[in-house]
Design an enzyme around this catalytic site. Structure first.
Site, PDB file in Angstrom:
ATOM      1  CG  ASP A  58      -0.337   0.029   2.522  1.00 38.57           C
ATOM      2  OD1 ASP A  58       0.897  -0.094   2.607  1.00 38.57           O
ATOM      3  OD2 ASP A  58      -1.078   0.191   3.533  1.00 38.57           O
ATOM      4  CB  SER A  59       4.586   1.705  -0.193  1.00 41.55           C
ATOM      5  OG  SER A  59       4.754   0.526  -0.948  1.00 41.55           O
ATOM      6  CG  ASP A  97       0.390  -4.030   2.149  1.00 36.44           C
ATOM      7  OD1 ASP A  97       0.075  -4.700   3.155  1.00 36.44           O
ATOM      8  OD2 ASP A  97       1.137  -3.042   2.192  1.00 36.44           O
ATOM      9  CE  LYS A 127       3.100  -5.706   3.881  1.00 38.63           C
ATOM     10  NZ  LYS A 127       2.506  -4.728   4.825  1.00 38.63           N
ATOM     11  CD  GLU A 129       0.547  -1.578   8.067  1.00 37.26           C
ATOM     12  OE1 GLU A 129       0.174  -0.830   9.012  1.00 37.26           O
ATOM     13  OE2 GLU A 129       0.979  -1.153   6.986  1.00 37.26           O
ATOM     14  CD  GLU A 196       7.953  -0.356   7.524  1.00 32.70           C
ATOM     15  OE1 GLU A 196       7.042  -1.125   7.130  1.00 32.70           O
ATOM     16  OE2 GLU A 196       8.092   0.810   7.112  1.00 32.70           O
TER      17      GLU A 196
HETATM   18  O1  KIV Z   1       3.506  -1.107   1.644  1.00 30.43           O
HETATM   19  C1  KIV Z   1       4.649  -1.546   1.582  1.00 30.43           C
HETATM   20  O2  KIV Z   1       5.380  -1.340   0.616  1.00 30.43           O
HETATM   21  C2  KIV Z   1       5.121  -2.346   2.706  1.00 30.43           C
HETATM   22  C3  KIV Z   1       6.549  -2.772   2.720  1.00 30.43           C
HETATM   23  C4  KIV Z   1       7.456  -1.641   2.792  1.00 30.43           C
HETATM   24  C5  KIV Z   1       6.833  -3.792   3.741  1.00 30.43           C
HETATM   25  O3  KIV Z   1       4.368  -2.643   3.572  1.00 30.43           O
END
Ligand code: KIV
Length: 294
Positions: A58-59, A97, A127, A129, A196
């Protein structure tokens, strides 16, 4: 043109990577290399380069969509980019994510949204959090047959709770809680765990205690694998570069040079040149112009 590194594998003859491969790599002591990807050409390049997994992080919200943080990212935005990545990758494990609010409200929501990553996004795992507070959601998603990667330490979706993007696990209480959370996530069935921005020594202890692989970002060399944001290593994100990033290219400057050169070529009538132009044999042209002019 730069030369390709010796481990570049353009035909991509590797075997498909699965969550089982992750576990086997840890058992064999082989480091796992993960990068983020958000589009088709990058996925193609990552896959050919031999990446173990592509995380559609989600970056995306920050490095591609220009948001201030990851909180505004929606399921629709994630799925749109997941599909593009899935079209470009063949062997890498594909991890989607889960965005803010797609798994926090109820476990039913969490399962439904995780399922969309597989059904509509072409992903193979998700993934999310958080630690103990996410166990119900994680168990429910796993119950639907969807592999889950955990994410502890600096969890960017909790940036407001954490008081900024700051390292985590630096006191005995915080470090103990992080270790407990890691053990709980493993026990719940996560196939892997992102750590992280946590102290390297803590990450190493956690990595040794877990049978599942840890994937570090700003967590030192003691993790079982590493992940970075592709835009950071390519020099494509202008706002900041975290201390833990190694930059391998400066594509922002390369883009600026290419764009500036193109503009100058158009303005100076240096482009298009003969080789960019569709030509017609004289006789055909004369016949055509005769017809056009009646
Ligand atoms: O969103 C993302 O890119 C991430 C990674 C940096 C682990 O969660």
């Amino acid at each position: 043109m730069s030369t390709l590194p010796p481990n570049f594998n353009p035909l991509n003859t590797r075997k498909k990577i699965s969550t089982l491969t992750f576990r086997q790599k840890k058992e064999r002591g082989e480091p796992i290399a993960v990068l983020t990807g958000y589009d088709y050409p990058t996925a193609l390049a990552l896959d050919q380069a031999g990446i173990d997994a592509i995380l559609v992080g989600d970056s995306l919200g920050m490095v591609v969509l220009g948001y201030e943080n990851t909180l505004p990212v929606t399921m629709e935005e994630m799925l749109h980019h997941c599909r593009a990545v899935a079209r470009g990758a063949r062997t890498a494990l594909l991890i989607g994510d889960m965005p803010f609010m797609s798994y926090q409200v109820s476990k039913e929501d969490a399962v439904q949204n995780a399922g969309r990553f597989l059904q509509q996004g072409g992903m193979e795992a998700v993934k999310l959090e958080g630690g103990r507070e996410r166990l119900d959601a994680i168990r429910a998603i796993l119950g639907a047959g969807i592999p889950v990667m955990g994410h502890l330490g600096l969890t960017p979706q909790s940036v407001n709770l954490l008081g900024g993007f700051r390292p985590q696990g630096r006191t005995a209480i915080a470090a103990g809680r992080l270790l407990e959370d890691a053990l709980l996530l493993e026990e719940a069935g996560c196939f892997s765990l992102v750590l992280e921005s946590v102290p390297a020594r803590l990450a190493e202890v956690i990595s040794k205690r877990l049978a599942i692989p840890t994937i570090g970002i700003g967590a030192g060399a003691g993790c079982d694998g590493q992940v970075l944001v592709s835009h950071d290593i390519l020099g494509l994100f202008d706002r900041f570069t975290p201390k833990f990033v190694r930059q391998y290219a400066d594509l922002h400057t390369a883009m600026q040079t290419a764009f500036t050169s193109y503009i100058a070529d158009v303005q100076n009538r240096n482009f298009p040149a003969q080789e960019h132009t569709v030509e017609m044999p004289d006789e055909e042209w004369e016949e055509l112009i005769d017809k056009l002019e009646g």
